[in-house]
Design a protein around this motif. Structure first.
Motif, PDB file in Angstrom:
ATOM      1  N   TRP A 220      78.346  37.105  77.711  1.00 38.83           N
ATOM      2  CA  TRP A 220      77.718  36.687  78.948  1.00 38.83           C
ATOM      3  C   TRP A 220      76.503  35.820  78.653  1.00 38.83           C
ATOM      4  CZ3 TRP A 220      79.627  38.092  83.747  1.00 38.83           C
ATOM      5  CH2 TRP A 220      80.497  39.189  83.810  1.00 38.83           C
ATOM      6  N   ASN A 221      76.320  34.746  79.429  1.00 39.55           N
ATOM      7  CA  ASN A 221      75.087  33.985  79.362  1.00 39.55           C
ATOM      8  C   ASN A 221      73.962  34.815  79.967  1.00 39.55           C
ATOM      9  OD1 ASN A 221      72.960  31.953  80.374  1.00 39.55           O
ATOM     10  ND2 ASN A 221      74.314  30.646  79.169  1.00 39.55           N
ATOM     11  N   LYS A 222      72.836  34.871  79.275  1.00 37.97           N
ATOM     12  CA  LYS A 222      71.742  35.745  79.705  1.00 37.97           C
ATOM     13  C   LYS A 222      70.955  35.179  80.888  1.00 37.97           C
ATOM     14  CE  LYS A 222      72.815  38.079  75.972  1.00 37.97           C
ATOM     15  NZ  LYS A 222      73.826  37.202  75.376  1.00 37.97           N
ATOM     16  N   TYR A 223      71.155  33.898  81.203  1.00 34.85           N
ATOM     17  CA  TYR A 223      70.369  33.246  82.248  1.00 34.85           C
ATOM     18  C   TYR A 223      71.211  32.805  83.442  1.00 34.85           C
ATOM     19  CZ  TYR A 223      66.747  33.060  78.695  1.00 34.85           C
ATOM     20  OH  TYR A 223      65.813  33.406  77.745  1.00 34.85           O
ATOM     21  N   ARG A 224      72.507  32.679  83.263  1.00 31.50           N
ATOM     22  CA  ARG A 224      73.376  32.164  84.323  1.00 31.50           C
ATOM     23  C   ARG A 224      74.430  33.214  84.663  1.00 31.50           C
ATOM     24  NH1 ARG A 224      76.076  27.009  82.358  1.00 31.50           N
ATOM     25  NH2 ARG A 224      76.748  26.957  84.547  1.00 31.50           N
ATOM     26  N   PRO A 225      74.281  33.920  85.785  1.00 29.32           N
ATOM     27  CA  PRO A 225      75.262  34.944  86.169  1.00 29.32           C
ATOM     28  C   PRO A 225      76.669  34.357  86.288  1.00 29.32           C
ATOM     29  CG  PRO A 225      73.285  35.130  87.511  1.00 29.32           C
ATOM     30  CD  PRO A 225      73.144  33.859  86.723  1.00 29.32           C
ATOM     31  N   PHE A 226      77.636  35.140  85.824  1.00 31.24           N
ATOM     32  CA  PHE A 226      79.056  34.792  85.878  1.00 31.24           C
ATOM     33  C   PHE A 226      79.396  33.573  85.018  1.00 31.24           C
ATOM     34  CE2 PHE A 226      78.543  37.437  89.635  1.00 31.24           C
ATOM     35  CZ  PHE A 226      79.579  38.347  89.430  1.00 31.24           C
ATOM     36  N   THR A 227      78.572  33.292  84.015  1.00 32.02           N
ATOM     37  CA  THR A 227      78.909  32.297  82.999  1.00 32.02           C
ATOM     38  C   THR A 227      79.168  33.025  81.685  1.00 32.02           C
ATOM     39  OG1 THR A 227      77.583  30.557  84.038  1.00 32.02           O
ATOM     40  CG2 THR A 227      78.105  30.297  81.703  1.00 32.02           C
ATOM     41  N   LEU A 228      80.351  32.796  81.128  1.00 36.50           N
ATOM     42  CA  LEU A 228      80.730  33.444  79.874  1.00 36.50           C
ATOM     43  C   LEU A 228      81.195  32.410  78.858  1.00 36.50           C
ATOM     44  CD1 LEU A 228      82.117  35.590  82.272  1.00 36.50           C
ATOM     45  CD2 LEU A 228      82.164  36.932  80.172  1.00 36.50           C
ATOM     46  N   ALA A 229      81.042  32.753  77.585  1.00 33.67           N
ATOM     47  CA  ALA A 229      81.638  31.987  76.494  1.00 33.67           C
ATOM     48  C   ALA A 229      82.786  32.803  75.913  1.00 33.67           C
ATOM     49  CB  ALA A 229      80.606  31.682  75.418  1.00 33.67           C
ATOM     50  N   SER A 230      83.821  32.105  75.455  1.00 33.55           N
ATOM     51  CA  SER A 230      84.954  32.781  74.815  1.00 33.55           C
ATOM     52  C   SER A 230      85.355  32.004  73.567  1.00 33.55           C
ATOM     53  CB  SER A 230      86.152  32.879  75.767  1.00 33.55           C
ATOM     54  OG  SER A 230      86.729  31.601  75.999  1.00 33.55           O
ATOM     55  N   ALA A 231      86.002  32.721  72.648  1.00 32.62           N
ATOM     56  CA  ALA A 231      86.470  32.081  71.420  1.00 32.62           C
ATOM     57  C   ALA A 231      87.580  32.934  70.825  1.00 32.62           C
ATOM     58  CB  ALA A 231      85.331  31.915  70.420  1.00 32.62           C
ATOM     59  N   GLY A 232      88.406  32.308  69.978  1.00 32.97           N
ATOM     60  CA  GLY A 232      89.505  33.070  69.398  1.00 32.97           C
ATOM     61  C   GLY A 232      90.347  32.287  68.419  1.00 32.97           C
ATOM     62  N   ILE A 233      91.635  32.575  68.448  1.00 33.57           N
ATOM     63  CA  ILE A 233      92.567  32.056  67.456  1.00 33.57           C
ATOM     64  C   ILE A 233      92.682  30.529  67.503  1.00 33.57           C
ATOM     65  CG2 ILE A 233      94.989  32.108  66.708  1.00 33.57           C
ATOM     66  CD1 ILE A 233      93.503  34.665  66.098  1.00 33.57           C
ATOM     67  N   ASP A 234      92.515  29.936  68.688  1.00 32.48           N
ATOM     68  CA  ASP A 234      92.716  28.483  68.805  1.00 32.48           C
ATOM     69  C   ASP A 234      91.545  27.649  68.296  1.00 32.48           C
ATOM     70  OD1 ASP A 234      90.809  28.768  70.777  1.00 32.48           O
ATOM     71  OD2 ASP A 234      92.159  28.310  72.451  1.00 32.48           O
ATOM     72  N   LYS A 235      90.505  28.301  67.742  1.00 28.26           N
ATOM     73  CA  LYS A 235      89.378  27.637  67.062  1.00 28.26           C
ATOM     74  C   LYS A 235      88.384  26.975  68.007  1.00 28.26           C
ATOM     75  CE  LYS A 235      92.377  25.158  64.795  1.00 28.26           C
ATOM     76  NZ  LYS A 235      93.013  24.194  63.865  1.00 28.26           N
TER      77      LYS A 235
END
Length: 349
Positions: A220-235
């Protein structure tokens, strides 16, 4: 020129994740496993980083605890400065007190497969959550002998589950099924009952089809509600605005129901192999770090000055998979990265 990192070497134990204490600015916990977590015991390291005028000067182990199975994650208590919880490959969760030696002060074992993530709420400070390869997310309180609630979050491995830093009853999960799911524990379906730990519930408020492959990490972004970062197998590291929703079902996941949505604001590309961990800075809304199997930890800006790249820095000092990274909560720009090379690096960005 970048200053060299302070390095902690723990022979025989590969690191899976690191967490800074919310009470002590220099204290770091490390979840570690022998034999890369494939077989054998684990170790919980409690370390301290000494800060010099140019950044971290040294880091050393204060104490450690042995476990019968490998440890995959660790989270500090938000209510007790000396306590922390660990996630184990044998499905158990243990609560430790660093003022005591040898043994955990509490233990729970409800998950049927590896527990891969634990997260302590910084809003409801008497609760934490765990997630497992059994597809379940469990809500806990240190004072209760059993879980408070169980969510059938995914019908596949859940790699990470995190409380929202903005709304105490909202949490997000990611899985091998390529989705991010948001759950609201205020929904009637999640009202705690005496036997909730045996009756898993499933009712996501929002499902984000975030990738065609496994998602290994979210934050979760600590300053912007409902903003998330994701990462995984696709680099690729992606940033999502999860306020945009529409009614429907996820293709291939009709059993989840709920709303489908999420708008991808940016895609940060550059890693050469799967990205194992992503974390937003606690001090800046536009900066995040990622750790990858390409043996690097990278720092990104989602809002760089005109003409500047999104990639701010590549830390390539490790010699094995980098699977964890954690921003200091007190020292702005100080980052810890941990790797299967048994090294913890602490450096200033």
């Amino acid at each position: 020129m970048n200053a060299p990192p302070a390095v902690l070497h723990t022979p025989g134990f590969a690191h899976y994740n690191a967490a800074w204490s919310p009470f002590h600015p220099s204290r770091i916990a490390l979840a570690s496993s022998a034999n890369y977590g494939l077989v054998g015991n684990g170790r919980l390291h409690i370390a301290a980083s000494n800060m010099g005028p140019g950044g971290p000067a040294a880091v050393a182990v204060e104490k450690f605890y042995e476990t019968q199975d490998g440890l995959f994650d660790v989270a500090w208590s938000e209510i007790h400065e000396n306590q922390l919880v660990s996630a184990s490959g044998d499905g158990s969760i243990k609560l430790w007190d660093v003022m005591l030696n040898d043994r955990p002060i509490r233990a729970w074992h409800e998950h049927t497969r590896e527990v891969f993530s634990v997260d302590w709420s910084n809003l409801k400070k008497d609760q934490f959550i765990s997630c497992s390869w059994d597809g379940m997310v469990k809500l806990w309180s240190p004072e209760h002998p059993r879980s408070l609630a169980t969510l059938q979050a995914h019908h596949a491995c859940v790699y990470q589950a995190l409380f929202s830093p903005h709304q105490p009853d909202v949490l997000a999960t990611c899985s091998t099924d390529g989705t991010i799911r948001l759950f609201d524990l205020r929904a009637p379906a999640f009202a705690p009952t005496s036997n909730s730990f045996t009756a898993p519930l499933s009712s996501p408020s929002l499902t984000v089809p975030a990738s065609g492959t496994e998602i290994l990490s979210i934050d979760w972004n600590k300053y912007r509600p409902f903003t998330l970062a994701s990462a995984g197998i696709d680099k690729i590291v992606r940033v999502w605005d999860c306020r945009m929703v529409k009614l429907g079902v996820v293709p291939g996941g009709a059993e989840s129901g709920g709303a489908v949505g999420g708008v991808c604001e940016s895609q940060l590309m550059g890693h050469e192999y799967a990205v194992r961990k992503v974390q937003w800075s606690p001090h800046r809304p536009d900066m995040l770090a990622s750790a990858s199997y390409d043996m690097t930890c990278r720092i990104w800006s989602t809002n760089p000055p005109a003409g500047r790249p999104h990639l701010v820095r590549i830390h390539d000092g490790h010699t094995e998979f980098v699977v964890g990274c954690a921003w200091s909560l007190y020292e702005e720009g100080v980052l810890a990265s941990c790797s299967w090379d048994s090294n913890l690096h602490v450096f200033r960005v």
